[in-house]
Design an enzyme around this catalytic site. Structure first.
Site, PDB file in Angstrom:
ATOM      1  N   GLN A  10     -17.854  -6.819 -57.068  1.00  0.00           N
ATOM      2  CA  GLN A  10     -17.604  -8.265 -57.107  1.00  0.00           C
ATOM      3  C   GLN A  10     -17.385  -8.809 -55.695  1.00  0.00           C
ATOM      4  O   GLN A  10     -17.984  -9.807 -55.299  1.00  0.00           O
ATOM      5  CB  GLN A  10     -16.348  -8.537 -57.959  1.00  0.00           C
ATOM      6  N   TYR A 141      -4.222   2.580 -60.285  1.00  0.00           N
ATOM      7  CA  TYR A 141      -4.847   1.726 -59.254  1.00  0.00           C
ATOM      8  C   TYR A 141      -3.788   1.276 -58.236  1.00  0.00           C
ATOM      9  O   TYR A 141      -3.959   1.415 -57.029  1.00  0.00           O
ATOM     10  CB  TYR A 141      -5.477   0.526 -59.945  1.00  0.00           C
ATOM     11  N   LYS A 145      -3.308   2.215 -54.307  1.00  0.00           N
ATOM     12  CA  LYS A 145      -3.305   1.180 -53.260  1.00  0.00           C
ATOM     13  C   LYS A 145      -2.041   1.317 -52.397  1.00  0.00           C
ATOM     14  O   LYS A 145      -2.083   1.164 -51.181  1.00  0.00           O
ATOM     15  CB  LYS A 145      -3.376  -0.221 -53.873  1.00  0.00           C
TER      16      LYS A 145
HETATM   17  C1  VAH Z   1      -7.677  -5.990 -60.842  1.00  0.00           C
HETATM   18  N1  VAH Z   1      -9.075  -7.680 -59.772  1.00  0.00           N
HETATM   19  O1  VAH Z   1      -7.493  -6.783 -61.743  1.00  0.00           O
HETATM   20  C2  VAH Z   1      -8.231  -6.537 -59.519  1.00  0.00           C
HETATM   21  C3  VAH Z   1      -7.104  -6.956 -58.605  1.00  0.00           C
HETATM   22  C4  VAH Z   1      -4.959  -8.200 -58.422  1.00  0.00           C
HETATM   23  C5  VAH Z   1      -6.040  -7.770 -59.326  1.00  0.00           C
HETATM   24  O2  VAH Z   1      -6.565  -5.883 -57.952  1.00  0.00           O
HETATM   25  O3  VAH Z   1      -7.442  -4.821 -60.972  1.00  0.00           O
END
Ligand code: VAH
Length: 314
Positions: A10, A141, A145
């Site tokens: 994206q 995730y 990060k």
């Molecule tokens: C997600 N679009 O939804 C990403 C982003 C803050 C959201 O990290 O995982």
């Protein structure tokens, strides 16, 4: 040359096109695990198949290009990551290590790596979340990060690698669909408003999340990457903000164009992820250090999104 890894994503697809306008098509190498669907991306400049988990793919590229900058955008996002935690950790972390080590070997001048508001968790202050605060992410995730931010700062302090990063909010654009995020509803809703006039939202109506229109995210990324190194005082990742809204508020904004547009709510597992994230972000450090200013708010974003989606669909 400039290398964009994750160029089909994206953010990656829009950033690649902007970088090609800036540096010239032939000087921006787009790379991803598969070829892009968008013709513009495939035809406007060099495209290479790269798996960031295979370092040889990167070293082979270096025999044909001299990279000055690398944008490493390949990652598994929040919702998809929860379905496949071990792979998400491996891709997000080993992919980052491979790129950081490649950048060191090749003496790359600047590296960009995106973080996210997902680094914050249930015990983080949820209003005007500070640049430095409690971070207890509870998605793979978000954990990747948080760890990635620590490692980027380590490579800067220990090896002098000029790596820069932004904690993006949810990103909304019309050129490419998001892939597996929790904030994807805010893109889907515009497509559905045009296609069916209704939208069933996978988050509840009062779920307030920090969001940003893609042109602002691209501008922030390029402004950060073009800032003199001494202005980049945060080497983990900068908080970045533009607006915060709920599904109900974005539906109201769309109804300014389509009064009969109807939204319903059917929260799924992504509701728990959204509930662990901040509702608003304090981005004073980015504003002070390198002059960050957003241009778009909810209504100007809605006007621009619908204008472009109508053109694309007709
Ligand atoms: C997600 N679009 O939804 C990403 C982003 C803050 C959201 O990290 O995982």
């Amino acid at each position: 040359a400039v290398l964009v890894i994750g160029a089909c994503g994206q953010l990656g697809s829009e950033l690649t096109l902007e970088l090609r306008k800036l540096y010239g098509d032939a000087h921006v190498v787009a790379a991803d695990i598969q070829y892009p669907k968008q013709a513009e991306l495939r035809e406007s400049g060099p495209f290479e198949i790269v798996d960031v988990l295979t370092p040889q793919h990167l070293s082979e590229l270096a025999t044909r290009y001299k990279f000055k900058q690398i944008y490493h955008l390949a990652a598994i996002l929040s919702a998809t990551g929860e379905k496949n935690p071990k792979f998400a950790w491996r891709l997000n972390m080993d992919g980052l290590f491979n790129v950081l080590d490649f950048a060191l070997e090749q003496k790359v001048e600047r590296v960009y790596w995106p973080s996210s508001i997902a680094v914050f968790g249930p015990n983080t202050p949820r209003q005007n979340t500070p640049q430095d605060t409690i971070m207890d992410p509870n998605t793979v995730y978000g954990i990747s990060k948080q760890a990635g931010e620590r490692w980027c700062e380590y490579y800067f302090n220990k090896y002098g690698l000029d790596v820069r990063s932004l904690r993006y909010p949810g990103l909304i654009g019309y050129k490419a669909l998001p892939g597996g995020g929790t904030t994807d509803y805010a893109v889907d809703i515009y497509h559905q408003a045009l296609a069916t006039g209704t939208y069933k939202c996978f988050l509840s109506e009062h779920t307030r999340l920090p969001m940003m229109y893609m042109p602002d995210a691209i501008k922030a990324t390029l402004d950060l990457m073009h800032a003199p190194a001494e202005q980049v005082k945060v080497r983990s990742s900068y908080n970045l903000a533009a607006m915060s809204f709920t599904p109900q508020e974005i539906a109201t904004s769309i109804q300014r164009h389509y009064p009969s547009f109807a939204i319903t709510y059917d929260p799924d597992s992504r509701q728990q992820i959204a509930d662990s994230w901040p509702q608003s972000i304090d981005d004073l450090a980015a504003r002070q250090d390198w002059g960050w200013r957003p241009q778009y708010d909810l209504d100007t974003m809605t006007d621009d999104m619908l204008l472009h989606l109508k053109r694309i669909n007709n």
